[in-house]
Design a protein around this motif. Structure first.
Motif, mmCIF file in Angstrom:
data_model
loop_
_atom_site.group_PDB
_atom_site.id
_atom_site.type_symbol
_atom_site.label_atom_id
_atom_site.label_comp_id
_atom_site.label_asym_id
_atom_site.label_seq_id
_atom_site.Cartn_x
_atom_site.Cartn_y
_atom_site.Cartn_z
ATOM 1 N N PRO A 178 29.397 40.925 21.251
ATOM 2 C CA PRO A 178 28.794 41.150 23.070
ATOM 3 C C PRO A 178 28.091 40.409 23.915
ATOM 4 C CG PRO A 178 28.696 43.345 21.521
ATOM 5 C CD PRO A 178 29.100 42.127 20.121
ATOM 6 N N TYR A 179 27.644 39.458 22.453
ATOM 7 C CA TYR A 179 26.827 38.171 23.572
ATOM 8 C C TYR A 179 27.933 37.060 24.040
ATOM 9 C CZ TYR A 179 28.732 36.418 18.375
ATOM 10 O OH TYR A 179 29.182 36.321 17.466
ATOM 11 N N ALA A 180 29.718 37.623 23.783
ATOM 12 C CA ALA A 180 29.533 36.494 24.809
ATOM 13 C C ALA A 180 30.284 36.520 26.601
ATOM 14 C CB ALA A 180 31.643 36.856 24.754
ATOM 15 N N VAL A 181 29.446 37.737 26.775
ATOM 16 C CA VAL A 181 28.578 37.704 27.859
ATOM 17 C C VAL A 181 27.393 36.984 28.947
ATOM 18 C CG1 VAL A 181 26.910 39.329 27.661
ATOM 19 C CG2 VAL A 181 28.421 39.548 30.078
ATOM 20 N N ILE A 182 27.451 36.315 27.348
ATOM 21 C CA ILE A 182 26.007 35.592 27.783
ATOM 22 C C ILE A 182 27.259 33.860 29.535
ATOM 23 C CG2 ILE A 182 25.073 33.715 27.239
ATOM 24 C CD1 ILE A 182 23.849 36.186 26.585
ATOM 25 N N SER A 183 28.138 33.953 28.598
ATOM 26 C CA SER A 183 28.909 32.894 29.388
ATOM 27 C C SER A 183 28.961 33.574 30.823
ATOM 28 C CB SER A 183 29.874 33.041 28.742
ATOM 29 O OG SER A 183 29.912 32.024 27.756
ATOM 30 N N ALA A 184 29.230 34.839 31.305
ATOM 31 C CA ALA A 184 29.739 35.540 32.528
ATOM 32 C C ALA A 184 28.176 35.564 32.750
ATOM 33 C CB ALA A 184 29.845 37.091 32.046
ATOM 34 N N VAL A 185 26.968 35.590 32.412
ATOM 35 C CA VAL A 185 25.579 35.526 32.848
ATOM 36 C C VAL A 185 25.264 34.025 33.240
ATOM 37 C CG1 VAL A 185 23.196 35.352 32.339
ATOM 38 C CG2 VAL A 185 25.026 37.660 31.663
ATOM 39 N N CYS A 186 25.633 33.373 32.792
ATOM 40 C CA CYS A 186 25.221 31.861 33.129
ATOM 41 C C CYS A 186 26.147 31.110 34.408
ATOM 42 C CB CYS A 186 26.141 31.384 32.009
ATOM 43 S SG CYS A 186 25.034 30.939 30.588
ATOM 44 N N GLY A 187 27.537 32.458 34.918
ATOM 45 C CA GLY A 187 28.550 31.991 35.536
ATOM 46 C C GLY A 187 27.892 32.553 36.699
ATOM 47 N N GLU A 188 27.218 33.867 36.707
ATOM 48 C CA GLU A 188 26.668 34.619 37.870
ATOM 49 C C GLU A 188 25.335 33.893 37.926
ATOM 50 O OE1 GLU A 188 27.014 38.229 40.389
ATOM 51 O OE2 GLU A 188 28.752 36.642 38.921
ATOM 52 N N VAL A 189 24.439 33.304 37.802
ATOM 53 C CA VAL A 189 23.443 32.886 38.032
ATOM 54 C C VAL A 189 24.433 31.485 38.562
ATOM 55 C CG1 VAL A 189 21.422 31.705 36.995
ATOM 56 C CG2 VAL A 189 21.965 34.077 35.598
ATOM 57 N N ALA A 190 24.793 30.488 38.085
ATOM 58 C CA ALA A 190 25.408 29.468 38.953
ATOM 59 C C ALA A 190 25.553 30.620 40.628
ATOM 60 C CB ALA A 190 26.329 28.912 37.991
ATOM 61 N N PHE A 191 26.571 31.454 40.350
ATOM 62 C CA PHE A 191 26.538 31.624 41.516
ATOM 63 C C PHE A 191 25.566 31.835 42.975
ATOM 64 C CE2 PHE A 191 27.927 35.117 44.443
ATOM 65 C CZ PHE A 191 28.926 34.801 45.422
ATOM 66 N N PHE A 192 24.817 32.716 41.949
ATOM 67 C CA PHE A 192 23.523 33.420 43.114
ATOM 68 C C PHE A 192 22.673 31.815 43.012
ATOM 69 C CE2 PHE A 192 24.468 37.494 41.732
ATOM 70 C CZ PHE A 192 23.236 38.160 42.383
ATOM 71 N N ILE A 193 22.605 30.938 43.076
ATOM 72 C CA ILE A 193 21.999 29.741 42.744
ATOM 73 C C ILE A 193 23.006 28.823 44.458
ATOM 74 C CG2 ILE A 193 21.502 27.707 42.500
ATOM 75 C CD1 ILE A 193 20.636 28.190 39.462
#
Length: 349
Positions: A139-154
């Motif tokens: 489940p902690y592999a979702v951290i990569s997707a979270v980082c990418g989504e933060v970059a998208f919102f920025i």
């Protein structure tokens, strides 16, 4: 279903034979899409906004580790932001450092997830990535997707407020720029709703796919998409973004279809041939449920040898020779019989 399995086997066979070139092409397409997204969203530095730069970066990422893709993407964003506002570049660099620490600590082998998430977010279907994170790993592999989504919102907020950052640097100074950056980036409630939905969906997919029930993999994909639809849809209603519900609904439907395709390509099981085995040792008694993978046996190919005209003519010549030889032998035998008859008649006379 048989046609699909045959097509899947052909794809796997082709990828297995040309794995190096196929993976390089996949990395190139993903990297080029990510760098093009960054340049089209920002475009504050003309030198970096040209397509040759994105093309060169994508070629570098084709045969190098996927982590380089994440690093070059972050560098490209920081350079673009520096051309807009140095203070904004500094604040974004601090956020990226925190994200890199999380990424390197939990999911450093899932760099493609961090790059694919903003690309899919631009198309409105980022909901595939949490499902893939819980489906293919921990489940902690979702951290990569979270980082990418933060970059998208920025990128999204800076693009929408670029004029404000320019004016704040000219009039308000450093404090005004910091206040604007914190307000636009760190206080976005929609971003936190998306991040919470991603984490919950990844954990749910991981738990459901490990259940000892039939069609658990398909059910896990459906549960992950449904949870994201409920959480994000409810969050949009709470924030008053009613118009965004249609976009979220369409994105979830498309993501569900893509997720089912991923499941069929990677975890296609034949539940009609389930086998249950029981055995024991000195300490335990085991109950095993074996589900075979759905596959198609390769077709038996019979090779037929087709001879050319030359070989046929040679066979015909051989046949003619044998026939002439047989005729000559018969003539010789008849002559011998006639001679023997003549000698017999002379002897009798």
């Amino acid at each position: 279903m048989v046609r699909f399995l045959k097509m899947r086997e052909r794809i796997f066979h082709f990828v297995g034979r040309h794995e190096i070139y196929v993976m390089a092409a996949v990395r190139f397409v993903i990297a080029f899409a990510a760098f093009s997204l960054i340049n089209s969203t920002t475009g504050y530095m003309n030198v970096l906004s040209d397509y040759p730069i994105a093309l060169i970066f994508a070629l570098l990422c084709s045969f190098l580790p996927a982590g380089l893709m994440v690093f070059l993407g972050a560098v490209l964003i920081l350079l673009q932001f520096y051309a807009l506002s140095p203070i904004l570049c500094l604040i974004t660099a601090m956020i990226f450092i925190i994200l890199f620490c999380l990424y390197l600590r939990f999911s450093d082998r899932k760099a493609l997830y961090a790059v694919l998430t903003p690309v899919l977010s631009a198309f409105g279907i980022p909901y595939v990535m949490p499902v893939a994170s819980g489906f293919f790993g921990e489940p902690y592999a979702v951290i990569s997707a979270v980082c990418g989504e933060v970059a998208f919102f920025i990128l999204k907020h800076v693009n929408a407020s670029s004029a404000l950052f320019t004016s704040s640097d000219e009039t308000g100074g450093t404090s005004a720029t910091i206040t604007l950056a914190v307000t636009e980036i760190l206080t976005d409630q929609e971003m936190y709703i998306y991040l919470a939905a991603f984490v919950i969906a990844a954990v749910a997919v991981y738990c459901v796919r490990r259940l000892p029930v039939d069609y658990a993999h398909i059910a896990s994909a459906a549960v992950g998409i449904a949870l994201q639809l409920i959480i994000i849809g409810g969050g949009e209603i709470f924030l008053g973004n009613i118009q965004a519900l249609i976009r979220v609904l369409i994105g979830c439907v498309v993501s569900l279809a893509i997720s089912f395709g991923i499941v069929l390509m990677t975890r296609s099981l034949d539940y009609s041939r389930v086998e249950r085995v029981q055995f024991e040792d000195d300490d335990y008694y085991y109950y095993v449920k074996a589900v075979p993978k759905a596959s198609v046996k390769p077709a038996d190919r019979q090779v037929k040898h087709i001879h050319s005209k030359h070989s046929r003519s040679r066979k015909n010549q051989k046949g003619r020779r044998t026939r002439t030889d047989a005729g000559q032998r018969q003539q010789e035998e008849t002559l011998e019989e006639q001679v023997m008859r003549e000698f017999g008649e002379r002897d009798s006379s």
